[in-house]
Motif scaffolding. Structure first.
Motif, PDB file in Angstrom:
ATOM      1  N   VAL A  53       0.837  -1.201   0.000  1.00 47.92           N
ATOM      2  CA  VAL A  53       0.000   0.000   0.000  1.00 47.92           C
ATOM      3  C   VAL A  53       0.873   1.253   0.000  1.00 47.92           C
ATOM      4  O   VAL A  53       0.611   2.206  -0.747  1.00 47.92           O
ATOM      5  N   ALA A  54       1.921   1.254   0.806  1.00 42.79           N
ATOM      6  CA  ALA A  54       2.827   2.417   0.847  1.00 42.79           C
ATOM      7  C   ALA A  54       3.470   2.649  -0.516  1.00 42.79           C
ATOM      8  O   ALA A  54       3.572   3.791  -0.980  1.00 42.79           O
ATOM      9  N   GLY A  55       3.890   1.577  -1.164  1.00 47.62           N
ATOM     10  CA  GLY A  55       4.481   1.695  -2.499  1.00 47.62           C
ATOM     11  C   GLY A  55       3.492   2.222  -3.519  1.00 47.62           C
ATOM     12  O   GLY A  55       3.826   3.096  -4.328  1.00 47.62           O
ATOM     13  N   LEU A  56       2.269   1.723  -3.477  1.00 47.59           N
ATOM     14  CA  LEU A  56       1.243   2.194  -4.418  1.00 47.59           C
ATOM     15  C   LEU A  56       0.876   3.653  -4.157  1.00 47.59           C
ATOM     16  O   LEU A  56       0.681   4.425  -5.093  1.00 47.59           O
ATOM     17  N   ILE A  57       0.793   4.038  -2.898  1.00 45.94           N
ATOM     18  CA  ILE A  57       0.475   5.439  -2.564  1.00 45.94           C
ATOM     19  C   ILE A  57       1.595   6.357  -3.038  1.00 45.94           C
ATOM     20  O   ILE A  57       1.336   7.418  -3.629  1.00 45.94           O
ATOM     21  N   THR A  58       2.825   5.965  -2.808  1.00 43.98           N
ATOM     22  CA  THR A  58       3.972   6.761  -3.263  1.00 43.98           C
ATOM     23  C   THR A  58       3.950   6.914  -4.780  1.00 43.98           C
ATOM     24  O   THR A  58       4.129   8.017  -5.310  1.00 43.98           O
ATOM     25  N   LEU A  59       3.707   5.795  -5.470  1.00 41.25           N
ATOM     26  CA  LEU A  59       3.646   5.832  -6.928  1.00 41.25           C
ATOM     27  C   LEU A  59       2.496   6.722  -7.408  1.00 41.25           C
ATOM     28  O   LEU A  59       2.655   7.508  -8.349  1.00 41.25           O
ATOM     29  N   ALA A  60       1.367   6.652  -6.735  1.00 42.21           N
ATOM     30  CA  ALA A  60       0.211   7.478  -7.109  1.00 42.21           C
ATOM     31  C   ALA A  60       0.500   8.967  -6.894  1.00 42.21           C
ATOM     32  O   ALA A  60       0.118   9.807  -7.722  1.00 42.21           O
ATOM     33  N   VAL A  61       1.192   9.298  -5.803  1.00 45.39           N
ATOM     34  CA  VAL A  61       1.544  10.701  -5.536  1.00 45.39           C
ATOM     35  C   VAL A  61       2.478  11.226  -6.626  1.00 45.39           C
ATOM     36  O   VAL A  61       2.299  12.336  -7.137  1.00 45.39           O
ATOM     37  N   VAL A  62       3.474  10.427  -6.992  1.00 43.11           N
ATOM     38  CA  VAL A  62       4.393  10.815  -8.071  1.00 43.11           C
ATOM     39  C   VAL A  62       3.621  10.990  -9.377  1.00 43.11           C
ATOM     40  O   VAL A  62       3.833  11.960 -10.119  1.00 43.11           O
ATOM     41  N   ALA A  63       2.703  10.064  -9.655  1.00 41.33           N
ATOM     42  CA  ALA A  63       1.909  10.131 -10.890  1.00 41.33           C
ATOM     43  C   ALA A  63       1.072  11.408 -10.942  1.00 41.33           C
ATOM     44  O   ALA A  63       1.034  12.098 -11.968  1.00 41.33           O
ATOM     45  N   VAL A  64       0.407  11.727  -9.849  1.00 49.16           N
ATOM     46  CA  VAL A  64      -0.430  12.932  -9.811  1.00 49.16           C
ATOM     47  C   VAL A  64       0.426  14.184  -9.965  1.00 49.16           C
ATOM     48  O   VAL A  64       0.102  15.092 -10.740  1.00 49.16           O
ATOM     49  N   ALA A  65       1.547  14.233  -9.252  1.00 49.17           N
ATOM     50  CA  ALA A  65       2.437  15.405  -9.351  1.00 49.17           C
ATOM     51  C   ALA A  65       2.948  15.567 -10.780  1.00 49.17           C
ATOM     52  O   ALA A  65       2.928  16.677 -11.331  1.00 49.17           O
ATOM     53  N   HIS A  66       3.392  14.486 -11.384  1.00 50.95           N
ATOM     54  CA  HIS A  66       3.892  14.540 -12.762  1.00 50.95           C
ATOM     55  C   HIS A  66       2.790  14.984 -13.717  1.00 50.95           C
ATOM     56  O   HIS A  66       3.006  15.833 -14.588  1.00 50.95           O
ATOM     57  N   THR A  67       1.605  14.435 -13.562  1.00 44.61           N
ATOM     58  CA  THR A  67       0.496  14.747 -14.461  1.00 44.61           C
ATOM     59  C   THR A  67       0.060  16.205 -14.338  1.00 44.61           C
ATOM     60  O   THR A  67      -0.372  16.804 -15.314  1.00 44.61           O
ATOM     61  N   ILE A  68       0.218  16.783 -13.170  1.00 44.21           N
ATOM     62  CA  ILE A  68      -0.171  18.184 -12.971  1.00 44.21           C
ATOM     63  C   ILE A  68       0.947  19.138 -13.407  1.00 44.21           C
ATOM     64  O   ILE A  68       0.706  20.124 -14.099  1.00 44.21           O
TER      65      ILE A  68
END
Length: 165
Positions: A53-68
């Motif tokens: 879960v921690a890995g997926l959350i970290t990846l999701a945060v990076v994805a959102v930041a990159h996409t924005i």
């Protein structure tokens, strides 16, 4: 007497504002594939649920930041310009590159519109030259501007003396 050799300088024109939305959707789609793959991998491993879960959350945060951030940053950087003497481009976001191609070196001028670009009424113009560095690409142009640019560059390159080598 002025020097006829074009000088490397910042190009004047920005790409289409629609490129921001295009780059955002493009990044979101790519990240969705990565996140689904990571989620499937996490579900199939024997690692503890907390680490997954921690890995997926970290990846999701990076994805959102990159996409924005990335599309707006690219829009702020990407520039292009043509003159009777040269084609100027500036692209990138972390690594930024400025290039110039004298019109006399142009060999081909192409336009490309993938399905997503068509949805946003955008196109990419590629100017192939006799340079070992490769072609100049102007991504994120509105389709009408890209069409005019291809016509203009083709006419100017045909009128230029020499064989573009």
């Amino acid at each position: 007497m002025t020097d006829p050799t074009p000088q490397l300088r910042p190009p004047r024109h920005q790409v289409s504002r629609s490129a921001i939305r295009y780059w955002t959707v493009h990044a979101a789609l790519r990240w969705a594939v990565v996140l689904v793959g990571a989620g499937m991998l996490a579900a199939s491993t024997q690692v503890g649920a907390t680490a997954e879960v921690a890995g997926l959350i970290t990846l999701a945060v990076v994805a959102v930041a990159h996409t924005i951030v990335m599309p707006r940053w690219r829009y702020a950087v990407h520039r292009w310009e043509t003159t009777p003497e040269a084609v100027y481009t500036q692209a990138g976001w972390f690594t930024q590159e400025r290039r110039i191609a004298p019109v006399s070196r142009i060999q081909t001028v192409d336009s490309e519109r993938g399905p997503l670009e068509q949805l946003f009424e955008l196109a990419t113009v590629t100017v192939t030259t006799a340079s070992a560095k490769g072609p100049l690409r102007i991504a994120g142009l509105d389709a009408a501007t890209a069409e005019r640019l291809v016509d203009e560059l083709t006419a100017v390159a045909q009128a230029a003396p020499g064989d573009a080598t």
